[in-house]
Structures are given as C-alpha cells and as structure tokens.
Design an enzyme around this catalytic site. Sequence first.
Site, PDB file in Angstrom:
ATOM      1  N   ASN A   1      71.004 146.822  30.986  1.00 33.30           N
ATOM      2  CA  ASN A   1      70.491 148.142  31.358  1.00 33.30           C
ATOM      3  C   ASN A   1      71.519 149.263  31.200  1.00 33.30           C
ATOM      4  OD1 ASN A   1      71.889 146.988  33.496  1.00 33.30           O
ATOM      5  ND2 ASN A   1      70.593 147.891  35.082  1.00 33.30           N
TER       6      ASN A   1
ATOM      7  N   GLU B   1      78.559 141.600  40.197  1.00 35.48           N
ATOM      8  CA  GLU B   1      77.441 142.311  40.824  1.00 35.48           C
ATOM      9  C   GLU B   1      76.177 141.699  40.261  1.00 35.48           C
ATOM     10  OE1 GLU B   1      74.272 144.174  41.006  1.00 35.48           O
ATOM     11  OE2 GLU B   1      75.207 145.690  39.723  1.00 35.48           O
TER      12      GLU B   1
ATOM     13  N   CYS C   1      70.050 147.676  39.336  1.00 33.08           N
ATOM     14  CA  CYS C   1      70.286 146.882  40.541  1.00 33.08           C
ATOM     15  C   CYS C   1      70.195 147.727  41.800  1.00 33.08           C
ATOM     16  CB  CYS C   1      71.653 146.198  40.464  1.00 33.08           C
ATOM     17  SG  CYS C   1      71.763 144.991  39.135  1.00 33.08           S
TER      18      CYS C   1
END
Length: 539
Positions: free
Chosen positions: A189, A284, A341
Amino acid sequence: MAGSGVFAEIIEGEVFKYYADGEWKTSSSGKSVPIINPTTRKTQYRVQACTQEEVNKVMELAKVAQKSWAKTPLWKRAELLHKAAAILKEHKHPIAECLVKEIAKPAKDAVSEVVRSGDLVSYCAEEGVRILGEGKFLVSDSFPGNERTKYCLTSKIVPKFREANIQRTFAAWFLKIPLGLVLAIPPFNYPVNLAVSKIAPALIAGNSLVLKPPTQGAVAALHMVYCFHLAGFPKGLISCVTGKGSEIGDFLTMHPGVNCISFTGGDTGIAISKKAGMIPLQMELGGKDACIVLEDADVDLAAANIVKGGFSYRQIFCPCFTFFLHLVNNLGNLPHNGQRCTAVKVVLVMESVADTLVEKVNAKVAKLTVGPPEDDCDITPVVTESSANFIEGLVKDAKEKGATFCQEYRREGNLIWPLLLDHVRPDMRIAWEEPFGPVLPVIRINSVEEGIHHCNASNFGLQGCVFTKDINKAILISDAMETGTVQINSAPARGPDHFPFQGIKDSGIGSQGITNSINMMTKMKSTVINLPTPTYAMG
C-alpha cells in the site's frame, strides 16, 4: 512513462531488472513475475524472479560494501541522502504512474507519496547527523561503592564540517555503531514511502541494505531505488531483489548474512519473527483500529474523521485545524479504500449518539467518488482479486448475522463501493478481522468500559482514537486502550514520519519513526578507560 527516459536502464524488453552491485541485472532463472493491474485485472508489468544463488551474491556484496560505508563520514552519508531525496522528488510523476498501475492508488495521492518519501529521506539525513554525532561521558563514582577510577566514553565524535582536512577526533569511542546488513520488506500500500522509511535510517546509520519489495508495488520500488543509484551511493551498498516469496522469501529472512529485519505487512511477519533468530526486528503487522465516540463528542468532527480514516483520502472536514489539514494533505498519510494499517477499522459509539453519527457518516459516504485511480476517485479497486474476495466474505457473514447495511453492497471486479455496516455484533467476523478495504462496521455500546473492552479484546494493538470534549476522559481512555498510539479527536495516522509509530500484541515489534528507526538500526558500544588511581577535577 515507467521504464522510459532516465529510467530506461532498469528494463529489458518487457521485464524490469533487479539491482545488485550498482548494476541493473537480468536473473539467470530466465523467469519473471507478473504484476496485475488491480483496475484492469490484466498483467501490467513483469519483474525478475531472482534465484537463491543471486540472493547469496547480493548478501556477499552488501557485507563488503557495508564495511567501507561504516567508515564514510556522517556528513557524506547525509549529503548522498539529500541528493537521493532531490532526485526522487524530481521524478515523482513516473514513479507515481507505477503506483497508479500497480496498486490503484489515486493519481494525486501517488504523487504525494513520492514527495513525502523525498521529504522523509532529507529529514532522516538531518536527524541522523544530530543523533549519531552526540555521546556521553560517565564516571564510576556515581554508583555506590566506587571511586573515580573508571571513565566510560560512550561518544561518537563525528565532524559535521565538509572540509576534507578536518579529521574525526576520538574515533575509537563509539556510542552507536551500525548493525551491518538490514533487510527491508515494505508492503504494497506504500511501497515507496515505507521502503524509504527503512532505507534512509539504515544508510545514515552506516548499514548496507537489501530491499525485497512487494510484488504489487515492485516496479515503483525499482524506480525509487534508481534514484538512489543516480545519487551515487557505493556499489553493493543498496540492493533490490524481486521474485516469488515462496522461492526467496524464507531464504532472505533466514539468511545468516542478515543483521536486522524491518518488515511491514501482515501475518507473514509473525512467521518471520519465529524464524529470524537473534537479530533485531522492526515489524508492523496490521491493526483493527478502534474509534470510540462518547456522548459529549463533536459528532460532526467524529463523522468527518471516520470517513477520512475509514474510506477516503482527500475529504478533510476539520476547518478549525487549518495547519493540521495542510500538513496531512501534504504528507499523503490518509488511506485509500481503507487499505492502510492505521485506517479506522471499527467504530464503537455510545448508543445515545449512534443514530446521529451514522446519519452524518452516511451523508459523507454518499459524496465519495468511486472509479479508476487515473480519475483521482476516492474509492478505487483493492489491490488483488483475493483481497476483494476476502472482503466480500466478511460482508456476507455480517449480512447473514443481521448487520444493518447502510448502503447496498456493490462490487465490480476488484472495485468495491464504500459500505457502512450498523448494528454489528461481536459474533460477526467484521467486528474482529481486518478487511483492508472500504467496509466499516459500527458497534453500538452502552458504556466507555464496553468500548475499551472490545478494543483490548482484539489480537491487534496498533492505533485507536477517541472523540470527546473532556480531555480528562480522553487521557483516561487513552491510558486504558492497549494500542501503540491513541489519537484524541482525530483519525489514526502513521505520520508525521518523525513521530514514534509502534504496535503491541499481533500489531508488531519495536517502534518506527525516523529517530526510533535510526536508533534501532544501531547498537551500543562502550570503551572504558581504567586509571591507576582515583582522580577528581580540582581535587
């Protein structure tokens, strides 16, 4: 166009090359990996399918290059990073074109990502000079039972001057030394921005770096790497290998030459952490970011941020914070399609204001534009057909279990229209699983404790947000939420890029942000001077 003009060197025929030893190369495998355009669902680009032998060679060259790079003056490292940043921003349009074609990022948002990435690299260069050029001097008698017979120099004195005749003083004493070779694995992304957020800290700290870009986003990443190539970094210091994760994924993450892994993505990160061994990890891995809305909240503000955080990119509805809005617009830090996220993933709203909030959110969702990324639509296709199928599975489960559909569910290929689901219950998958798409559940709660409980019951713990006019309540709720960051009266956000960014539980390991990343990609080393007798100043 991608792979043309100044970038012509990185492609041969229809396949983009990989980067090693300062050169653009074709894999000996003779194979390539297709990259599917999410909008057309046809092959847009192809990249090399590198072999394990080629990975071995890349690692070997990176190890050699790092030894020399660690001796490079800090100001020189910063100078090269500034140069790469300028080149990156100069070529923002062809790189942005790749983002449009590979991940269906709206065109303006794609340009913003590249510009933001250049700014990140420059900031990292400046911050690295500051924090890596300072140190401490400790004496032994500050601890009980000791006389002043030991001096500990934990300082890395590095000149910030460019004159060649100024030499490093006290070069033997180090506070932070590089880890060695950093393996960077960014997500689809933000394949440029989240790549440079790993590359720049690694390089300024004196490490070499191997980049394994995501398949969707690999061509944009290769263009970005070419900008570093043009800046003139030493051969072998930066490498970019492409290929199938099934063939080189585990081989890379378990390679004995790797000294640190910085990974952003999903569940794969958990598997990596179990296999990586005794090396620093920065990960992450996703979130189910909860938005808690209290009775006293500014409902208009909350609704605007829910739409901004859950669906669209440019719809900003906070006129009171002009500077802040200018900042986030230029950062390119907001999601498209909820494919981030830190997107709002579940709304936990007090029953007394739920009807009003849902009505206001629906009104704003109705204004979102849906279509191809070339038209700068708010909602564009999700990245893959499998992603769209997963989202549809969550929607069907919610429908079967009685959720209220505020809009009709619509899908064409990878394109899913924005959907708000009201009256979602904890027994629905959408209440817990991360859709990574434009579907947002609303759970009505009767107490603050109920909202906190739902947030904390998640296996994720990346970010959350709370909307209330009572700062005392906000702080108490923030303290109670088991997340790495809590935003008060704003949607979750990763940036600005120098802010700390971290998750707990299944959301990750370690902390990101420019300063944190630089510190994480170094290790402490101390040298102690032992004196024959105690000594005291003016004693």
